[in-house]
Design an enzyme around this catalytic site. Sequence first.
Site, PDB file in Angstrom:
ATOM      1  N   GLN A 135      20.983   3.216  18.140  1.00 43.41           N
ATOM      2  CA  GLN A 135      20.255   3.473  19.376  1.00 43.41           C
ATOM      3  C   GLN A 135      20.077   4.957  19.653  1.00 43.41           C
ATOM      4  OE1 GLN A 135      22.767   0.455  21.684  1.00 43.41           O
ATOM      5  NE2 GLN A 135      20.820   0.518  22.802  1.00 43.41           N
TER       6      GLN A 135
ATOM      7  N   CYS B  58      19.364  -3.835  28.093  1.00 38.25           N
ATOM      8  CA  CYS B  58      19.654  -2.942  26.969  1.00 38.25           C
ATOM      9  C   CYS B  58      19.135  -1.554  27.299  1.00 38.25           C
ATOM     10  CB  CYS B  58      18.972  -3.482  25.710  1.00 38.25           C
ATOM     11  SG  CYS B  58      19.276  -2.511  24.227  1.00 38.25           S
TER      12      CYS B  58
END
Length: 180
Positions: free
Chosen positions: A54, A102
């Site tokens: 990420q 998220c």
Amino acid sequence: MAIRPVLRLGDPFLRQVAVAVPRQAIGSPELSALLDDLRDTMAARDGAGLAAPQIGVALRVVIFGFTTNPRYPEAPPIPDTVLINPVLTPLGSARSSGWEGCLSVPGLRGLVPRWDRIRYTGLDEQGRPLQREVEGFHARVVQHECDHLDGVLFPDRIEDRTAFGFSAELAAAGLLPVAG
């Protein structure tokens, strides 16, 4: 230590499969710096967890844990954990759906089915073996973060597309708890 940009859905990097961390890299200054950046980035964005991909690092490393979290006000605490080269094993066949968000899909939530109980194994930041059997929200968070290591994001797992939307609208409709 730095707060790094979080890649967002649509960035092709998020769809790559991360590579295992070599044993000799554990405890290195580079891995320690990555872990510090993951912690700082997760804390700055009120995350429940964060995976190395990420923030643009294709290594099989996730972190997770919190005492309280404004994004998940009803969630029980999860111990702060570093998990390197994780392996997940479902314990039983029971699955439940729960609302997930998220940091790579900001502002959106979806109802995602996950295993109720899992065992996770891997290494901690000192390279020591780590094994836990967990259930509920803890199991959900670990599965969510480990999905990132395989290029999977939570919208990929949503079965009912009507159970996906912006957090504010879902909360206004009474589907999500309102953060305090």
